[in-house]
Design an enzyme around this catalytic site. Sequence first.
Site, PDB file in Angstrom:
ATOM      1  N   LYS A   1      46.847  45.690  46.811  1.00 43.28           N
ATOM      2  CA  LYS A   1      47.227  44.393  47.357  1.00 43.28           C
ATOM      3  C   LYS A   1      48.172  43.678  46.385  1.00 43.28           C
ATOM      4  O   LYS A   1      48.006  43.800  45.172  1.00 43.28           O
ATOM      5  CB  LYS A   1      45.943  43.571  47.533  1.00 43.28           C
ATOM      6  CG  LYS A   1      46.093  42.340  48.392  1.00 43.28           C
ATOM      7  CD  LYS A   1      44.732  41.689  48.598  1.00 43.28           C
ATOM      8  CE  LYS A   1      44.885  40.187  48.535  1.00 43.28           C
ATOM      9  NZ  LYS A   1      43.638  39.466  48.701  1.00 43.28           N
TER      10      LYS A   1
ATOM     11  N   LYS B   1      35.149  42.437  37.712  1.00 39.16           N
ATOM     12  CA  LYS B   1      35.526  41.445  36.708  1.00 39.16           C
ATOM     13  C   LYS B   1      34.810  41.675  35.394  1.00 39.16           C
ATOM     14  O   LYS B   1      35.364  41.396  34.332  1.00 39.16           O
ATOM     15  CB  LYS B   1      35.277  40.021  37.214  1.00 39.16           C
ATOM     16  CG  LYS B   1      36.284  39.588  38.264  1.00 39.16           C
ATOM     17  CD  LYS B   1      36.369  38.087  38.372  1.00 39.16           C
ATOM     18  CE  LYS B   1      37.397  37.683  39.421  1.00 39.16           C
ATOM     19  NZ  LYS B   1      37.337  36.262  39.760  1.00 39.16           N
TER      20      LYS B   1
ATOM     21  N   LYS C   1      48.310  37.929  42.458  1.00 42.95           N
ATOM     22  CA  LYS C   1      48.901  36.973  41.543  1.00 42.95           C
ATOM     23  C   LYS C   1      48.565  37.312  40.092  1.00 42.95           C
ATOM     24  O   LYS C   1      49.147  36.756  39.186  1.00 42.95           O
ATOM     25  CB  LYS C   1      48.523  35.533  41.902  1.00 42.95           C
ATOM     26  CG  LYS C   1      47.060  35.247  42.094  1.00 42.95           C
ATOM     27  CD  LYS C   1      46.894  33.827  42.653  1.00 42.95           C
ATOM     28  CE  LYS C   1      45.605  33.623  43.381  1.00 42.95           C
ATOM     29  NZ  LYS C   1      44.601  32.866  42.698  1.00 42.95           N
TER      30      LYS C   1
END
Length: 334
Positions: free
Chosen positions: A197, A115, A200
Site C-alpha cells: 500500500k 509495530k 505515508k
Amino acid sequence: MIDGKKVLFSGMQATGTLTIGNYLGALKNWVSLSEEYECFYSVVDLHSITVRQDPAELRRRARALLTLYIAAGLDPKKNCIYYQSHVSGHAELAWILNCFTYMGELNRMTQFKDKSAKHADNINAGLFTYPVLMAADILLYQADVVPVGIDQMQHLEITRDIAQRFNAIYGDVFTIPEPYIGKVGAKIMSLQDPAKKMSKSDENPNASIYLMDDPDTIMRKFKRAVTDSEACVRYTDEQPGIKNLIDIYSACTGKKPEEVEREFDGKGYGDFKTAVGEAAVSVLKPVQERFAELEKDKAYIDSVIKENAEKAGYFAQKTLRKVQKKVGFPEKIR
Ligand code: TRP
C-alpha cells in the site's frame, strides 16, 4: 443519531506526510459523506505518542492535518474537525474500556505485532492498548459507521466486541458501529512496489506522491514508477504497477478503468505516465492552494479548533456520564 442523522467517526494520525493515497482513498470521499451523516473527523494525536515523537514536529503536523481536512473540502461547520487531545473523554473512556478488554484479544492484533517488531526498543503499554483507545474514539460518539481501510478492520472488530460485551453487562449503552462500505475510495499502492500500500511512512520518497509535492516532483515520481515489460496499458492483476497507475488516473479523472485502457490503446508507458502525472497535479493543485490560504488565516483555524472541540466535548460528555454511572462511579456534587 444526532438531529436525525446517523453518526460517522473517523480519524487520522498526523505522523508522516499524507499521500495522494490518503486523499483519493479517504479524504476525498469523506467530503461526500457530510450530507448524509453527522461526521466527526479527529486528528488522533493521543494515538501518535505510542511511538516517540518530536513535540514541536507533532504539533506542527497535527495542525497541518487539521488544516488539510478543511483544504480537502470538509466544511468545519458541517463536520466536527478536532484534536483528539482536546477532548479528555477519549482518554477517560479508554481507561474504562481497558477494564473490559482482554490481554488475549490485544495480543492477537496484527498491527501491534507489526509495530512492536518495528519499534522493538519501545514496546510500550500504549502501543498494546492502542485498539482500546480507538474503540473509545468510536464509541464515545455512538458512531453508527466508521470508514476505515482494510488495515484497521481488525480494530473495528475489537471495538464491536468490546461494545457488545459492555452492553451485555449494562444494557444498551453503546451503538455497535459498522464499517462504512459504500462508494469506497481507491486503494492506492506504492509506486515502487505495487504489492504494498502507498504509505505515508514509506522510507523511499519515490514510492509515494505526497499531497504537498510540487508538479515537477509529481511528474518525476510517476516517470520512475515501477511497471513491467508488457508495453500495454491493461487493467489486470498480472500488471500490478500499471493497474495501480490506472486506479490513480481513474480516481483523479472519474474515468472507468475500461475507458482508460481504450484511451491508451496502442500508446506507450511514457505517454500514459505523463497523463497520470498531469491528472494528479490537477487534482492536488486546488487542495494545495486552499491549504496555503488557510494556513495564513491563523484566527480562522483557531476558531475552528475551538468551536469543534467544544462540540465534540459536548457529545463525548453525554456518553461518558452514562458510562461512568453504569460502572458505579459516584455522581459529581455540583
Ligand atoms: N488507527 C487509525 C489509523 O492509524 C486512526 C484512528 C484512530 C481511527 N482512531 C480511529 C480510525 C477511529 C477510525 C476510527 O489509521
